[in-house]
Design a protein around this motif. Structure first.
Motif, PDB file in Angstrom:
ATOM      1  N   THR A 218       0.812  -1.214   0.000  1.00 16.44           N
ATOM      2  CA  THR A 218       0.000   0.000   0.000  1.00 16.44           C
ATOM      3  C   THR A 218       0.845   1.263   0.000  1.00 16.44           C
ATOM      4  O   THR A 218       0.317   2.347  -0.228  1.00 16.44           O
ATOM      5  N   VAL A 219       2.137   1.177   0.273  1.00 15.31           N
ATOM      6  CA  VAL A 219       3.033   2.330   0.170  1.00 15.31           C
ATOM      7  C   VAL A 219       3.743   2.339  -1.180  1.00 15.31           C
ATOM      8  O   VAL A 219       3.805   3.369  -1.863  1.00 15.31           O
ATOM      9  N   VAL A 220       4.243   1.185  -1.578  1.00 18.36           N
ATOM     10  CA  VAL A 220       5.027   1.096  -2.813  1.00 18.36           C
ATOM     11  C   VAL A 220       4.153   1.288  -4.050  1.00 18.36           C
ATOM     12  O   VAL A 220       4.511   2.030  -4.978  1.00 18.36           O
ATOM     13  N   TYR A 221       2.993   0.647  -4.085  1.00 17.06           N
ATOM     14  CA  TYR A 221       2.148   0.677  -5.283  1.00 17.06           C
ATOM     15  C   TYR A 221       1.744   2.104  -5.679  1.00 17.06           C
ATOM     16  O   TYR A 221       1.861   2.479  -6.853  1.00 17.06           O
ATOM     17  N   PRO A 222       1.270   2.955  -4.737  1.00 17.95           N
ATOM     18  CA  PRO A 222       0.917   4.320  -5.151  1.00 17.95           C
ATOM     19  C   PRO A 222       2.094   5.111  -5.709  1.00 17.95           C
ATOM     20  O   PRO A 222       1.918   5.928  -6.621  1.00 17.95           O
ATOM     21  N   VAL A 223       3.284   4.907  -5.180  1.00 13.90           N
ATOM     22  CA  VAL A 223       4.445   5.633  -5.684  1.00 13.90           C
ATOM     23  C   VAL A 223       4.763   5.193  -7.109  1.00 13.90           C
ATOM     24  O   VAL A 223       5.044   6.014  -7.991  1.00 13.90           O
ATOM     25  N   VAL A 224       4.710   3.887  -7.352  1.00 16.15           N
ATOM     26  CA  VAL A 224       4.948   3.368  -8.710  1.00 16.15           C
ATOM     27  C   VAL A 224       3.943   3.960  -9.685  1.00 16.15           C
ATOM     28  O   VAL A 224       4.302   4.492 -10.745  1.00 16.15           O
ATOM     29  N   ARG A 225       2.670   3.890  -9.312  1.00 17.21           N
ATOM     30  CA  ARG A 225       1.635   4.332 -10.235  1.00 17.21           C
ATOM     31  C   ARG A 225       1.567   5.851 -10.333  1.00 17.21           C
ATOM     32  O   ARG A 225       1.150   6.380 -11.370  1.00 17.21           O
ATOM     33  N   GLY A 226       1.949   6.565  -9.274  1.00 22.35           N
ATOM     34  CA  GLY A 226       1.900   8.017  -9.321  1.00 22.35           C
ATOM     35  C   GLY A 226       3.002   8.623 -10.168  1.00 22.35           C
ATOM     36  O   GLY A 226       2.818   9.672 -10.797  1.00 22.35           O
ATOM     37  N   THR A 227       4.157   7.976 -10.177  1.00 23.04           N
ATOM     38  CA  THR A 227       5.278   8.489 -10.961  1.00 23.04           C
ATOM     39  C   THR A 227       5.043   8.295 -12.455  1.00 23.04           C
ATOM     40  O   THR A 227       5.454   9.137 -13.271  1.00 23.04           O
ATOM     41  N   GLY A 228       4.374   7.208 -12.808  1.00 19.45           N
ATOM     42  CA  GLY A 228       4.209   6.839 -14.210  1.00 19.45           C
ATOM     43  C   GLY A 228       3.477   7.833 -15.086  1.00 19.45           C
ATOM     44  O   GLY A 228       3.979   8.226 -16.150  1.00 19.45           O
ATOM     45  N   PRO A 229       2.259   8.302 -14.695  1.00 15.94           N
ATOM     46  CA  PRO A 229       1.486   9.116 -15.634  1.00 15.94           C
ATOM     47  C   PRO A 229       2.122  10.454 -15.979  1.00 15.94           C
ATOM     48  O   PRO A 229       2.005  10.927 -17.105  1.00 15.94           O
TER      49      PRO A 229
ATOM     50  N   ALA B  44      12.817  -0.236   7.951  1.00 15.01           N
ATOM     51  CA  ALA B  44      14.249  -0.442   7.716  1.00 15.01           C
ATOM     52  C   ALA B  44      14.567  -0.551   6.232  1.00 15.01           C
ATOM     53  O   ALA B  44      15.629  -0.121   5.776  1.00 15.01           O
ATOM     54  N   THR B  45      13.655  -1.139   5.474  1.00 13.20           N
ATOM     55  CA  THR B  45      13.893  -1.329   4.040  1.00 13.20           C
ATOM     56  C   THR B  45      13.015  -0.434   3.173  1.00 13.20           C
ATOM     57  O   THR B  45      13.101  -0.487   1.952  1.00 13.20           O
ATOM     58  N   LEU B  46      12.169   0.390   3.812  1.00 12.49           N
ATOM     59  CA  LEU B  46      11.201   1.162   3.037  1.00 12.49           C
ATOM     60  C   LEU B  46      11.866   2.242   2.201  1.00 12.49           C
ATOM     61  O   LEU B  46      11.388   2.571   1.109  1.00 12.49           O
ATOM     62  N   GLY B  47      12.971   2.821   2.686  1.00 13.32           N
ATOM     63  CA  GLY B  47      13.652   3.849   1.914  1.00 13.32           C
ATOM     64  C   GLY B  47      14.112   3.338   0.564  1.00 13.32           C
ATOM     65  O   GLY B  47      13.872   3.970  -0.478  1.00 13.32           O
ATOM     66  N   SER B  48      14.773   2.177   0.565  1.00  6.13           N
ATOM     67  CA  SER B  48      15.218   1.601  -0.705  1.00  6.13           C
ATOM     68  C   SER B  48      14.026   1.175  -1.551  1.00  6.13           C
ATOM     69  O   SER B  48      14.060   1.272  -2.785  1.00  6.13           O
ATOM     70  N   ALA B  49      12.945   0.725  -0.899  1.00 10.01           N
ATOM     71  CA  ALA B  49      11.745   0.333  -1.640  1.00 10.01           C
ATOM     72  C   ALA B  49      11.148   1.532  -2.373  1.00 10.01           C
ATOM     73  O   ALA B  49      10.713   1.412  -3.525  1.00 10.01           O
ATOM     74  N   LEU B  50      11.126   2.693  -1.720  1.00 10.97           N
ATOM     75  CA  LEU B  50      10.558   3.883  -2.351  1.00 10.97           C
ATOM     76  C   LEU B  50      11.424   4.364  -3.512  1.00 10.97           C
ATOM     77  O   LEU B  50      10.903   4.821  -4.538  1.00 10.97           O
ATOM     78  N   MET B  51      12.739   4.273  -3.364  1.00  6.32           N
ATOM     79  CA  MET B  51      13.622   4.643  -4.471  1.00  6.32           C
ATOM     80  C   MET B  51      13.379   3.726  -5.664  1.00  6.32           C
ATOM     81  O   MET B  51      13.299   4.176  -6.817  1.00  6.32           O
ATOM     82  N   LEU B  52      13.242   2.437  -5.394  1.00  2.00           N
ATOM     83  CA  LEU B  52      12.956   1.490  -6.467  1.00  2.00           C
ATOM     84  C   LEU B  52      11.585   1.743  -7.072  1.00  2.00           C
ATOM     85  O   LEU B  52      11.379   1.565  -8.280  1.00  2.00           O
ATOM     86  N   ALA B  53      10.635   2.179  -6.231  1.00  5.40           N
ATOM     87  CA  ALA B  53       9.289   2.458  -6.722  1.00  5.40           C
ATOM     88  C   ALA B  53       9.298   3.624  -7.703  1.00  5.40           C
ATOM     89  O   ALA B  53       8.611   3.598  -8.730  1.00  5.40           O
ATOM     90  N   VAL B  54      10.083   4.671  -7.403  1.00  2.00           N
ATOM     91  CA  VAL B  54      10.178   5.806  -8.320  1.00  2.00           C
ATOM     92  C   VAL B  54      10.813   5.374  -9.639  1.00  2.00           C
ATOM     93  O   VAL B  54      10.354   5.754 -10.733  1.00  2.00           O
ATOM     94  N   MET B  55      11.871   4.572  -9.557  1.00  2.00           N
ATOM     95  CA  MET B  55      12.505   4.073 -10.771  1.00  2.00           C
ATOM     96  C   MET B  55      11.542   3.202 -11.567  1.00  2.00           C
ATOM     97  O   MET B  55      11.482   3.279 -12.803  1.00  2.00           O
TER      98      MET B  55
ATOM     99  N   LEU C  20       9.825   3.627 -15.473  1.00  2.00           N
ATOM    100  CA  LEU C  20       9.766   2.554 -16.469  1.00  2.00           C
ATOM    101  C   LEU C  20       8.333   2.275 -16.906  1.00  2.00           C
ATOM    102  O   LEU C  20       8.096   1.843 -18.037  1.00  2.00           O
ATOM    103  N   VAL C  21       7.363   2.512 -16.012  1.00  2.00           N
ATOM    104  CA  VAL C  21       5.952   2.436 -16.412  1.00  2.00           C
ATOM    105  C   VAL C  21       5.692   3.424 -17.544  1.00  2.00           C
ATOM    106  O   VAL C  21       5.040   3.105 -18.544  1.00  2.00           O
ATOM    107  N   ALA C  22       6.215   4.644 -17.375  1.00  2.00           N
ATOM    108  CA  ALA C  22       6.058   5.652 -18.425  1.00  2.00           C
ATOM    109  C   ALA C  22       6.731   5.206 -19.710  1.00  2.00           C
ATOM    110  O   ALA C  22       6.188   5.383 -20.812  1.00  2.00           O
ATOM    111  N   ALA C  23       7.930   4.632 -19.581  1.00  2.00           N
ATOM    112  CA  ALA C  23       8.670   4.193 -20.769  1.00  2.00           C
ATOM    113  C   ALA C  23       7.915   3.106 -21.518  1.00  2.00           C
ATOM    114  O   ALA C  23       7.766   3.171 -22.753  1.00  2.00           O
ATOM    115  N   TYR C  24       7.406   2.101 -20.778  1.00  2.00           N
ATOM    116  CA  TYR C  24       6.742   1.016 -21.505  1.00  2.00           C
ATOM    117  C   TYR C  24       5.375   1.442 -22.026  1.00  2.00           C
ATOM    118  O   TYR C  24       4.950   1.000 -23.098  1.00  2.00           O
ATOM    119  N   THR C  25       4.669   2.310 -21.290  1.00  2.00           N
ATOM    120  CA  THR C  25       3.371   2.766 -21.783  1.00  2.00           C
ATOM    121  C   THR C  25       3.529   3.513 -23.103  1.00  2.00           C
ATOM    122  O   THR C  25       2.790   3.279 -24.065  1.00  2.00           O
TER     123      THR C  25
END
Length: 300
Positions: free
Chosen positions: A100-111, A157-168, A172-177
Motif C-alpha cells: 500500500t506504500v510502494v504501489y501508489p508511488v509506482v503508479r503516481g510516478t508513471g502518468p 528499515a527497508t522502506l527507503g530503498s523500496a521507495l527509491m525502487l518504486a520511483v525508478m 519505467l511504467v512511463a517508458a513502456y506505456t
C-alpha cells in the motif's frame, strides 16, 4: 474485430471505447498487483504469471493472428528490454516495502512522465485544465503513499530503498506505456502486437523464479503457485491488453492518467482482501484521485 477497432481510431466512438478500456485496465491492474504481492514471494508470483501467459499466448501468436511485419522485430526487442527491467525493479520494490506504500508511488510516478513522453513521441498536448487534473490525481496518489507510510505498520528499515525502487519503476511504467503505444500503432493488426507481446514478454521472469525457487530452504508448493500464475495471466491479458488498445484508439497520455485510478482499486483491495485499514483520510485521498481523473477527461 481488428477491422472494427481500427475503424474507431481518432473518432468520438473510439474515445469512448478507450475511456472504458482505460478504466477497466485500472481495475484489473490493481488486481494484478495484488496477485503479485500476495502470500507468495513476488519473484515466484511474477515468474508463474509470465510463464502462464507466454504458454497461453503462443498458439494465438503462431497460428491465429497475422505474423508481425519485418520492421516489428526491433520494436519487440526494445519492448522486451523495457518490460524486463520494469518487472525486475517492481519485484525488488515489492520485496522491500509494503504494497500500500510502494504501489501508489509506482503508479503516481508513471502518468506524469507518460504525458511528457506522449508529447515528445506523438505530439500530444494537454490543456491547462487537464494539467490541473493531473496535479489533483497525483496529489491524491502521493498523499495516499505518505499517509500509508505514516500510519500503517510497515518495515521502515527497508522502506527507503523500496521507495527509491518504486520511483525508478514508475519511470519505467512511463517508458513502456509510451513505447508500447508506439509498437501497437506500428503494426497493421493490433492483436498481432498483443499476441507477440505476451509471447516474448514472459521469457525472462520464469527463469529467475526457477532459480530462486530452487535456492529456497523451504520451497512453496507448485500447485497454488500455478493457480496464481494462470489467474494472473488471464488478468494480465485483460489489463495490459485493454490499456494497449486504448492507447491505439485515443491519446496515450489520457489513457495513462485514467489507468492510475488503479490506486483507488488497489486501496480497496488492500482493505477488503488484505484486511488493511481504510479511514476517512484515505477515502478523501482516493476521492482526489478519482476527481483528478474526471478533470482530465472533462478538460480534454
Amino acid at each position: 474485430m481488428s477491422a472494427w477497432l481500427i475503424s474507431l481510431e481518432g473518432t468520438e466512438a473510439g474515445h469512448q471505447v478507450a475511456l472504458v478500456l482505460a478504466l477497466l485496465a485500472a481495475l484489473l491492474h490493481a488486481v494484478f498487483g495484488a496477485l503479485q504481492k500476495g502470500r507468495h514471494d513476488p519473484w515466484l508470483s511474477r515468474g508463474a504469471i509470465d510463464l502462464s501467459y507466454t504458454l497461453l499466448a503462443a498458439p494465438f501468436a503462431l497460428f491465429v493472428v497475422p505474423w508481425p511485419e519485418p520492421h516489428m522485430w526491433p520494436i519487440f526487442a526494445i519492448v522486451w528490454v523495457i518490460h524486463t527491467v520494469y518487472k525486475t525493479m517492481q519485484a525488488m520494490a515489492y520485496s522491500r516495502g509494503a504494497y500500500t506504500v510502494v504501489y501508489p508511488v509506482v503508479r503516481g510516478t508513471g502518468p506524469f512522465f507518460t504525458v511528457i513522453g506522449a508529447y515528445l513521441l506523438f505530439d500530444e498536448t494537454f490543456t491547462l485544465t487537464q494539467w490541473l487534473g493531473v496535479a489533483v490525481l497525483l496529489s491524491g496518489i502521493f498523499g495516499l503513499a505518505v499517509y500509508n507510510y505514516l500510519k500503517l505498520q510497515v518495515d521502515r528499515a527497508t522502506l527507503g530503498s523500496a521507495l527509491m525502487l518504486a520511483v525508478m519503476t514508475g519511470s519505467l511504467v512511463a517508458a513502456y506505456t509510451t513505447y508500447d503505444a508506439y509498437g501497437i500503432r506500428a503494426t497493421a493488426d493490433p492483436f498481432t502486437f498483443l499476441a507477440w507481446f505476451f509471447l516474448i514478454d514472459g521469457l525472462f521472469m520464469p527463469v529467475v523464479a526457477g532459480v530462486r525457487w530452487r535456492s529456497m530452504a523451504q520451497t512453496p508448493a507448485l500447485g497454488p503457485l500455478a493457480v496464481r500464475g494462470v489467474s494472473g495471466a488471464i488478468v494480465a491479458f485483460l489489463s495490459f491488453g485493454s490499456i494497449m488498445l486504448a492507447t491505439r484508439l485515443d491519446k496515450v497520455g489520457e489513457a495513462a492518467v485514467l489507468r492510475e485510478t488503479s490506486t483507488v482499486f488497489a486501496a480497496l483491495i488492500g482493505w477488503v482482501v488484505l484486511k488493511e485499514t481504510v479511514g476517512p483520510r484515505r477515502l478523501a485521498l482516493m476521492a482526489l484521485i478519482a476527481a483528478g481523473a474526471v478533470i482530465v477527461e472533462m478538460g480534454g
